[in-house]
Design an enzyme around this catalytic site. Structure first.
Site, PDB file in Angstrom:
ATOM      1  N   ARG A  12       0.857  -1.190   0.000  1.00  0.00           N
ATOM      2  CA  ARG A  12       0.000   0.000   0.000  1.00  0.00           C
ATOM      3  C   ARG A  12       0.890   1.237   0.000  1.00  0.00           C
ATOM      4  NH1 ARG A  12      -5.313  -1.719   2.444  1.00  0.00           N
ATOM      5  NH2 ARG A  12      -5.322  -3.897   1.796  1.00  0.00           N
TER       6      ARG A  12
ATOM      7  N   GLU B  29       0.994   4.061   1.266  1.00  0.00           N
ATOM      8  CA  GLU B  29       0.422   4.898   2.319  1.00  0.00           C
ATOM      9  C   GLU B  29       1.308   6.131   2.468  1.00  0.00           C
ATOM     10  OE1 GLU B  29      -2.325   4.147   3.942  1.00  0.00           O
ATOM     11  OE2 GLU B  29      -2.552   1.957   3.848  1.00  0.00           O
TER      12      GLU B  29
ATOM     13  N   ARG C  84       0.701   2.752  12.606  1.00  0.00           N
ATOM     14  CA  ARG C  84      -0.018   1.514  12.271  1.00  0.00           C
ATOM     15  C   ARG C  84      -0.099   1.201  10.787  1.00  0.00           C
ATOM     16  NH1 ARG C  84      -5.815   1.904  14.211  1.00  0.00           N
ATOM     17  NH2 ARG C  84      -6.827   2.951  12.504  1.00  0.00           N
ATOM     18  N   HIS C  85       0.615   1.956   9.987  1.00  0.00           N
ATOM     19  CA  HIS C  85       0.632   1.697   8.546  1.00  0.00           C
ATOM     20  C   HIS C  85       2.029   1.400   8.043  1.00  0.00           C
ATOM     21  CE1 HIS C  85      -3.280   3.844   8.730  1.00  0.00           C
ATOM     22  NE2 HIS C  85      -3.587   2.963   7.801  1.00  0.00           N
TER      23      HIS C  85
ATOM     24  N   GLU D 117      -8.065  -1.536  14.521  1.00  0.00           N
ATOM     25  CA  GLU D 117      -8.520  -2.534  13.547  1.00  0.00           C
ATOM     26  C   GLU D 117      -7.393  -3.499  13.224  1.00  0.00           C
ATOM     27  OE1 GLU D 117      -9.662  -0.812   9.728  1.00  0.00           O
ATOM     28  OE2 GLU D 117      -8.956  -2.632   8.749  1.00  0.00           O
TER      29      GLU D 117
ATOM     30  N   SER E  19     -10.417  -6.805   8.400  1.00  0.00           N
ATOM     31  CA  SER E  19     -11.620  -6.328   7.713  1.00  0.00           C
ATOM     32  C   SER E  19     -12.119  -7.433   6.803  1.00  0.00           C
ATOM     33  CB  SER E  19     -11.326  -5.133   6.809  1.00  0.00           C
ATOM     34  OG  SER E  19     -11.207  -3.958   7.550  1.00  0.00           O
TER      35      SER E  19
ATOM     36  N   ARG F  12      -0.263  -5.966  12.622  1.00  0.00           N
ATOM     37  CA  ARG F  12      -1.183  -5.263  13.536  1.00  0.00           C
ATOM     38  C   ARG F  12      -1.485  -6.126  14.765  1.00  0.00           C
ATOM     39  NH1 ARG F  12      -5.085  -1.444  10.883  1.00  0.00           N
ATOM     40  NH2 ARG F  12      -3.704  -0.094   9.685  1.00  0.00           N
TER      41      ARG F  12
HETATM   42  O1  4AD Z   1      -8.938  -3.341   5.699  1.00  0.00           O
HETATM   43  P1  4AD Z   1      -8.162  -3.789   4.512  1.00  0.00           P
HETATM   44  O2  4AD Z   1      -7.715  -2.735   3.570  1.00  0.00           O
HETATM   45  O3  4AD Z   1      -9.054  -4.862   3.742  1.00  0.00           O
HETATM   46  C1  4AD Z   1      -8.679  -5.571   2.636  1.00  0.00           C
HETATM   47  O4  4AD Z   1      -7.561  -5.612   2.175  1.00  0.00           O
HETATM   48  C2  4AD Z   1      -9.744  -6.443   2.092  1.00  0.00           C
HETATM   49  N1  4AD Z   1      -9.315  -7.026   0.793  1.00  0.00           N
HETATM   50  C3  4AD Z   1     -10.041  -7.500   3.092  1.00  0.00           C
HETATM   51  C4  4AD Z   1     -11.105  -8.418   2.695  1.00  0.00           C
HETATM   52  O5  4AD Z   1     -10.887  -9.606   2.590  1.00  0.00           O
HETATM   53  N2  4AD Z   1     -12.277  -7.916   2.519  1.00  0.00           N
HETATM   54  O6  4AD Z   1      -6.894  -4.610   4.991  1.00  0.00           O
HETATM   55  C5  4AD Z   1      -7.054  -5.745   5.805  1.00  0.00           C
HETATM   56  C6  4AD Z   1      -6.186  -5.648   7.036  1.00  0.00           C
HETATM   57  C7  4AD Z   1      -6.468  -4.447   7.920  1.00  0.00           C
HETATM   58  O7  4AD Z   1      -7.487  -4.713   8.833  1.00  0.00           O
HETATM   59  C8  4AD Z   1      -5.136  -4.240   8.607  1.00  0.00           C
HETATM   60  O8  4AD Z   1      -5.006  -5.120   9.698  1.00  0.00           O
HETATM   61  C9  4AD Z   1      -4.150  -4.675   7.553  1.00  0.00           C
HETATM   62  O9  4AD Z   1      -4.830  -5.485   6.630  1.00  0.00           O
HETATM   63  N3  4AD Z   1      -3.609  -3.504   6.839  1.00  0.00           N
HETATM   64  C10 4AD Z   1      -2.407  -2.955   7.089  1.00  0.00           C
HETATM   65  N4  4AD Z   1      -1.446  -3.269   7.977  1.00  0.00           N
HETATM   66  C11 4AD Z   1      -0.330  -2.522   7.978  1.00  0.00           C
HETATM   67  N5  4AD Z   1      -0.119  -1.485   7.153  1.00  0.00           N
HETATM   68  C12 4AD Z   1      -1.054  -1.122   6.236  1.00  0.00           C
HETATM   69  N6  4AD Z   1      -0.823  -0.102   5.408  1.00  0.00           N
HETATM   70  C13 4AD Z   1      -2.263  -1.879   6.188  1.00  0.00           C
HETATM   71  N7  4AD Z   1      -3.380  -1.805   5.426  1.00  0.00           N
HETATM   72  C14 4AD Z   1      -4.176  -2.803   5.838  1.00  0.00           C
HETATM   73 MG    MG Z   2     -10.169  -2.168   6.814  1.00  0.00          MG
END
Ligand code: 4AD
Ligand code: MG
Length: 438
Positions: free
Chosen positions: A212, A214, A220-221, A361, A364, A412
């Site tokens: 990502r 970000e 947390r990212h 979180e 998801s 996380r």
């Molecule tokens: O909430 P996210 O963006 O959901 C998805 O990727 C969907 N495809 C999930 C699905 O099956 N519907 O990402 C899922 C999880 C988040 O809750 C978080 O724990 C982690 O991935 N996450 C990250 N962890 C660290 N750094 C980041 N930039 C993150 N982005 C998401």
């Molecule tokens: Mg999410």
């Protein structure tokens, strides 16, 4: 002679000859004796040299720089003067790889260095016991997760990390040149794991990097994190999926609490197993709870980081719980998640949920829209061209079962479990907006 690890040596081996390899943590000269503390992943042993008996060895120990790799052969000797009840009386010490001085970062210093300095010198930082064990916990968590998912019929898959389209919105896509075409690093295996549902792989999981872009710098990212993804078919509702997210969390914690006692003791944490089932809090209740702790979120607004924290505080003080689902996310908030199923009896709400751990979180997921007409309509709302999603859309035309799944952020979870301030501590070599090395 074969190497032996420091934890395999004990006072009962008095008189036995051993060979150890490790880093010279410190050395001292005390009148007639010199000693060195040799460290490996498992702990330390003391090597003691009597200067009169072995002047050459005393010289080597005395002159070797801290953190050099030494290879020592010698005799185990019982001793009540060392913490482990024995010492090694060497007959040979070789400085196999000398460390330069000064060190860029201390290994046993009392003052802790800035995170940036630590990360810049990560290979030395990782020599610290309290840093290394974070990765043992992570390894145990993934071991328990794999065992659990396999035991309930899931297979582990691998999907491409170089992709033609993204699934989680354009803002965080990393673009790259793919033989003259534009490609992206996968933000999530979302499209592929759903494709596999069309292929009849009814229960799959994947543990792999997700990318990502970000742009903001938060604790947390990460730009690259470990995503534990689950997808399953023939579900009744998102509750079936939530059970698996709960199962992974519970089984990991149980494995750590029951099978990894020495490791947890080393980490200085105790794991109290969460109550089952985890509490379900609807999105609208979540806002009320967060507001009861001073957050100022209006109905329908995104909870956000502060809201999530306030919710964590409220759940802890009301029920003394730390793991809870937030359910019934409003469609308005999940619009960009074009593949999310909305409730048939109330299209203002989705079947989507988050799992939060201590105010953050970690997961998801939800049920996916598997009906082609509805899926296409939701893509249209997002101005997404179904043509570009070729393989993904095709699978919905030839028999797609009802299905759902989630993405679970491994770092996380580790961050929250071990109460680490910054998620960067939960990954060996973090990637963020500023960091591409090491
Ligand atoms: O909430 P996210 O963006 O959901 C998805 O990727 C969907 N495809 C999930 C699905 O099956 N519907 O990402 C899922 C999880 C988040 O809750 C978080 O724990 C982690 O991935 N996450 C990250 N962890 C660290 N750094 C980041 N930039 C993150 N982005 C998401
Ligand atoms: Mg999410």
């Amino acid at each position: 002679m074969r190497y032996i690890r420091t934890n395999e040596i004990s006072a009962e081996m008095d008189g036995k000859e051993v060979k150890i390899g490790g880093w010279l943590q410190e050395s001292r000269n005390l009148g007639g004796i010199s000693f060195g503390i040799i460290r490996d992943r498992y702990g330390t042993v003391q090597v003691t040299v009597r200067k009169k008996e072995s002047p050459d060895l005393a010289k080597i120990i005395g002159e070797a720089n801290r953190e050099s790799v030494l290879i020592v052969t010698g005799r185990v000797s019982k001793s009540d003067k060392t913490p482990r009840g024995f010492e090694i009386i060497p007959n040979s010490i070789v400085i196999d790889s000398s460390a330069q001085s000064p060190l860029p970062l201390g290994v046993v210093d009392r003052v802790s260095a800035e995170l940036d300095t630590r990360l810049n010198n990560r290979f030395i930082d990782l020599r610290k016991e309290n840093v290394e064990r974070i990765f043992e916990v992570k390894s145990e968590m993934l071991f328990a997760t794999r065992s659990y998912l396999r035991s309930i019929g899931f297979i582990e898959v691998q999907t491409p990390k170089i992709a033609a389209v993204g699934a989680e919105g354009g803002a965080t896509l990393f673009k790259l040149d793919y033989f003259g075409k534009t490609a992206y690093l996968a933000q999530s295996p979302q499209l592929y794991k759903q494709n596999l549902m069309g292929a009849g792989f009814d229960k799959v999981f994947e543990i792999a990097p997700a990318f990502r872009a970000e742009a903001s710098d938060t604790v947390r990212h990460l730009a690259e994190f470990t995503s534990l993804d689950v997808e399953m078919s023939f579900i009744e509702s998102s509750e079936d999926v939530m059970d698996v997210a709960q199962g992974i969390t519970f089984e990991s914690m149980k494995h750590l609490a029951e099978k990894c006692k020495p490791l947890l003791e080393k980490c200085g944490i105790e794991i109290e197993l969460p109550k089952l089932p985890f509490r379900r809090i609807s999105y609208s209740e979540a806002i009320e709870l967060a507001n009861s702790e001073g957050a100022k979120i209006r109905s329908g607004e995104d909870l956000g980081t502060e809201g999530e924290k306030a919710l964590g505080t409220a759940v802890k003080s009301n029920w003394n719980e730390e793991l809870y689902f937030i359910t019934d996310f409003p469609t308005e908030l999940k619009k960009a998640t074009f593949y999310a199923m909305r409730k048939d009896d109330n299209p203002e709400l989705t079947t989507y949920f988050d799992l939060d751990f201590r105010g953050q979180e970690i997961v998801s997921g939800g049920q996916r829209e598997h009906r082609l007409d509805k899926l296409l309509a939701q893509m249209k709302e997002n101005n997404l061209d179904p043509e570009r999603f070729g393989f993904y859309i095709e699978a919905f035309k030839y028999g797609m079962p009802p299905h759902g799944g989630f993405g679970y952020g491994v770092e996380r979870f580790v961050q929250k479990l071990l109460d680490l301030t910054n998620i960067r501590e939960a990954i060996l070599y973090p990637r963020d907006r500023l960091r591409l090395m090491p």
